[in-house]
Design a protein around this motif. Sequence first.
Motif, PDB file in Angstrom:
ATOM      1  N   PHE A  29      19.344  -1.261 -12.876  1.00  0.00           N
ATOM      2  CA  PHE A  29      20.196  -1.072 -11.712  1.00  0.00           C
ATOM      3  C   PHE A  29      19.557  -0.223 -10.634  1.00  0.00           C
ATOM      4  N   ASN A  31      17.065  -0.259  -8.655  1.00  0.00           N
ATOM      5  CA  ASN A  31      16.498  -0.781  -7.413  1.00  0.00           C
ATOM      6  C   ASN A  31      17.521  -1.470  -6.535  1.00  0.00           C
ATOM      7  N   TYR A  32      18.775  -1.300  -6.817  1.00  0.00           N
ATOM      8  CA  TYR A  32      19.828  -1.987  -6.081  1.00  0.00           C
ATOM      9  C   TYR A  32      20.482  -1.090  -5.053  1.00  0.00           C
ATOM     10  N   VAL A  34      23.997  -0.537  -3.227  1.00  0.00           N
ATOM     11  CA  VAL A  34      25.341  -0.805  -3.726  1.00  0.00           C
ATOM     12  C   VAL A  34      26.384  -0.509  -2.661  1.00  0.00           C
ATOM     13  N   TRP A  53      19.588   2.522  -2.602  1.00  0.00           N
ATOM     14  CA  TRP A  53      19.274   2.521  -4.028  1.00  0.00           C
ATOM     15  C   TRP A  53      18.704   3.851  -4.467  1.00  0.00           C
ATOM     16  N   ALA A  98      26.327  -5.444  -5.142  1.00  0.00           N
ATOM     17  CA  ALA A  98      24.960  -4.959  -5.303  1.00  0.00           C
ATOM     18  C   ALA A  98      23.964  -5.980  -4.774  1.00  0.00           C
ATOM     19  N   ARG A  99      22.831  -5.465  -4.326  1.00  0.00           N
ATOM     20  CA  ARG A  99      21.728  -6.331  -3.915  1.00  0.00           C
ATOM     21  C   ARG A  99      20.434  -5.697  -4.402  1.00  0.00           C
ATOM     22  N   MET A 100      19.591  -6.505  -5.005  1.00  0.00           N
ATOM     23  CA  MET A 100      18.341  -6.000  -5.559  1.00  0.00           C
ATOM     24  C   MET A 100      17.206  -6.093  -4.550  1.00  0.00           C
ATOM     25  N   ASN A 101      16.134  -5.358  -4.873  1.00  0.00           N
ATOM     26  CA  ASN A 101      14.910  -5.404  -4.073  1.00  0.00           C
ATOM     27  C   ASN A 101      15.139  -5.024  -2.619  1.00  0.00           C
ATOM     28  N   TYR A 114      24.976  -8.815   0.391  1.00  0.00           N
ATOM     29  CA  TYR A 114      25.027  -8.556  -1.050  1.00  0.00           C
ATOM     30  C   TYR A 114      24.919  -9.842  -1.862  1.00  0.00           C
ATOM     31  N   TYR A 116      25.491  -9.764  -5.513  1.00  0.00           N
ATOM     32  CA  TYR A 116      26.316  -9.716  -6.712  1.00  0.00           C
ATOM     33  C   TYR A 116      27.619  -8.975  -6.431  1.00  0.00           C
TER      34      TYR A 116
END
Length: 127
Positions: A29, A31-32, A34, A53, A98-101, A114, A116
Amino acid sequence: QVQLVESGGGLVQAGGSLRLSCAASGRTFSNYAVGWFRQAPGKERVFVAAMSWGGGRSSYADSVKGRFTISRDNAKNTVYLQMNSLKPEDTAVYYCAARMNVESRYVLVREEEYDYWGQGTQVTVSS
């Protein structure tokens, strides 16, 4: 894939407090970016709060500034929304996202940014 599960909603009187939690599973989690959004009955979903993040930056909707606080515990893969001095107009279904990277300095305030979403948790504030 990431799964987000919100909890902590409920019924509270005006002036009371609640703390929402959003637990993530499926991937690391840390690297996300939020965020929290909410949708009141008959209205569109709107931005509430977001955090980078790295946790160093946050942003809030004007309607909740000074009352709500977003935080995260990357070791627990959990994001929190502490809600104080609740008002009836805070009644809504609250969603975490959430969004990664994402680069560490960015705070995302738009839904379309986002990837997720959780299923939502109901918060009802009585007058």
